[in-house]
Design a protein around this motif. Structure first.
Motif, PDB file in Angstrom:
ATOM      1  N   GLU A 135      14.385   0.360 -78.659  1.00  0.00           N
ATOM      2  CA  GLU A 135      14.217   1.803 -78.575  1.00  0.00           C
ATOM      3  C   GLU A 135      12.962   2.193 -79.345  1.00  0.00           C
ATOM      4  O   GLU A 135      12.521   1.472 -80.248  1.00  0.00           O
ATOM      5  N   ILE A 136      12.415   3.365 -79.020  1.00  0.00           N
ATOM      6  CA  ILE A 136      11.208   3.847 -79.698  1.00  0.00           C
ATOM      7  C   ILE A 136      11.436   3.938 -81.209  1.00  0.00           C
ATOM      8  O   ILE A 136      10.551   3.602 -81.990  1.00  0.00           O
ATOM      9  N   THR A 137      12.623   4.342 -81.646  1.00  0.00           N
ATOM     10  CA  THR A 137      12.902   4.448 -83.077  1.00  0.00           C
ATOM     11  C   THR A 137      12.815   3.092 -83.775  1.00  0.00           C
ATOM     12  O   THR A 137      12.507   3.034 -84.961  1.00  0.00           O
ATOM     13  N   ALA A 138      13.066   2.026 -83.063  1.00  0.00           N
ATOM     14  CA  ALA A 138      12.972   0.690 -83.664  1.00  0.00           C
ATOM     15  C   ALA A 138      11.536   0.362 -84.054  1.00  0.00           C
ATOM     16  O   ALA A 138      11.310  -0.464 -84.936  1.00  0.00           O
ATOM     17  N   LEU A 139      10.567   1.023 -83.441  1.00  0.00           N
ATOM     18  CA  LEU A 139       9.158   0.756 -83.763  1.00  0.00           C
ATOM     19  C   LEU A 139       8.793   1.221 -85.165  1.00  0.00           C
ATOM     20  O   LEU A 139       7.729   0.870 -85.667  1.00  0.00           O
ATOM     21  N   SER A 140       9.664   1.995 -85.798  1.00  0.00           N
ATOM     22  CA  SER A 140       9.405   2.394 -87.179  1.00  0.00           C
ATOM     23  C   SER A 140       9.745   1.266 -88.150  1.00  0.00           C
ATOM     24  O   SER A 140       9.367   1.314 -89.315  1.00  0.00           O
ATOM     25  N   LEU A 141      10.448   0.250 -87.687  1.00  0.00           N
ATOM     26  CA  LEU A 141      10.830  -0.878 -88.538  1.00  0.00           C
ATOM     27  C   LEU A 141       9.677  -1.877 -88.622  1.00  0.00           C
ATOM     28  O   LEU A 141       9.156  -2.330 -87.597  1.00  0.00           O
ATOM     29  N   PRO A 142       9.258  -2.237 -89.842  1.00  0.00           N
ATOM     30  CA  PRO A 142       8.087  -3.119 -89.981  1.00  0.00           C
ATOM     31  C   PRO A 142       8.245  -4.482 -89.312  1.00  0.00           C
ATOM     32  O   PRO A 142       7.284  -5.015 -88.751  1.00  0.00           O
ATOM     33  N   GLY A 143       9.433  -5.061 -89.333  1.00  0.00           N
ATOM     34  CA  GLY A 143       9.648  -6.356 -88.683  1.00  0.00           C
ATOM     35  C   GLY A 143       9.489  -6.268 -87.181  1.00  0.00           C
ATOM     36  O   GLY A 143       8.986  -7.194 -86.537  1.00  0.00           O
ATOM     37  N   VAL A 144       9.916  -5.153 -86.619  1.00  0.00           N
ATOM     38  CA  VAL A 144       9.760  -4.929 -85.179  1.00  0.00           C
ATOM     39  C   VAL A 144       8.285  -4.721 -84.851  1.00  0.00           C
ATOM     40  O   VAL A 144       7.750  -5.326 -83.914  1.00  0.00           O
ATOM     41  N   ARG A 145       7.614  -3.883 -85.631  1.00  0.00           N
ATOM     42  CA  ARG A 145       6.190  -3.594 -85.370  1.00  0.00           C
ATOM     43  C   ARG A 145       5.338  -4.851 -85.403  1.00  0.00           C
ATOM     44  O   ARG A 145       4.544  -5.097 -84.498  1.00  0.00           O
ATOM     45  N   ILE A 146       5.509  -5.658 -86.459  1.00  0.00           N
ATOM     46  CA  ILE A 146       4.668  -6.861 -86.559  1.00  0.00           C
ATOM     47  C   ILE A 146       4.963  -7.824 -85.418  1.00  0.00           C
ATOM     48  O   ILE A 146       4.064  -8.489 -84.895  1.00  0.00           O
TER      49      ILE A 146
END
Length: 157
Positions: free
Chosen positions: A3-14
């Motif tokens: 989900e788009i909100t998961a992109l706020s998580l640093p592990g997901v982003r990297i």
């Protein structure tokens, strides 16, 4: 699916950024592989050009898997970041090494002794140490993320 909100998580982003870099590498090394095949009298690319192409593509999808596990893990964002980042660094290091061997066309087996990059001999034991660190980092990082997902599943049932 993330989900788009998961992109706020640093592990997901990297993990997503790494997936994009690895996939781009796969596309570029695929073009490189084609040009090598087109110029080769036996229609074959150097071994490590082929390996760089295939592993870049495979690691791009592995990075997406890490992103999904980081998004679902019950552990803290910091734990999930490091659990994803460590395998991603080793994935990137492996791809980089394959590209170097592909450019140099210096071996068809980087684990054959004596270990060399081009004409330079590597210090004795350096490849074994790197491989042990790689295994610990990749397996350990994923194990942490998987444990976090299992913990989340157990909490929700």
């Amino acid at each position: 699916m993330l989900e788009i909100t998961a992109l706020s998580l640093p592990g997901v982003r990297i993990s997503i950024i790494a997936a994009g870099i690895f996939f781009s590498s796969g596309l570029l090394t695929g073009a490189w592989k084609y040009f090598c095949i087109a110029r080769s009298p036996v229609a074959q690319a150097p071994v490590y050009v082929d390996i760089a192409h295939r592993t870049s593509l495979l690691y791009s999808f592995a990075a997406i898997l890490l992103a999904q596990f980081a998004a679902l893990s019950a552990y803290s964002p910091a734990v999930n970041f490091w659990a994803a980042a460590i395998p991603l660094v080793f994935f990137g290091a492996a791809i980089f090494g394959y590209i170097v061997h592909g450019v140099l066309n210096d071996t068809d087996n980087q684990l054959r002794k004596p270990h060399k990059v081009g004409n330079t001999s590597l210090p004795r034991g350096s490849i074994a140490i790197f491989m042990w660190l790689l295994m610990a980092g990749e397996i350990g990082g994923f194990a942490v993320l998987f444990a976090g997902v299992l913990k989340r599943i157990c909490e929700t049932t």
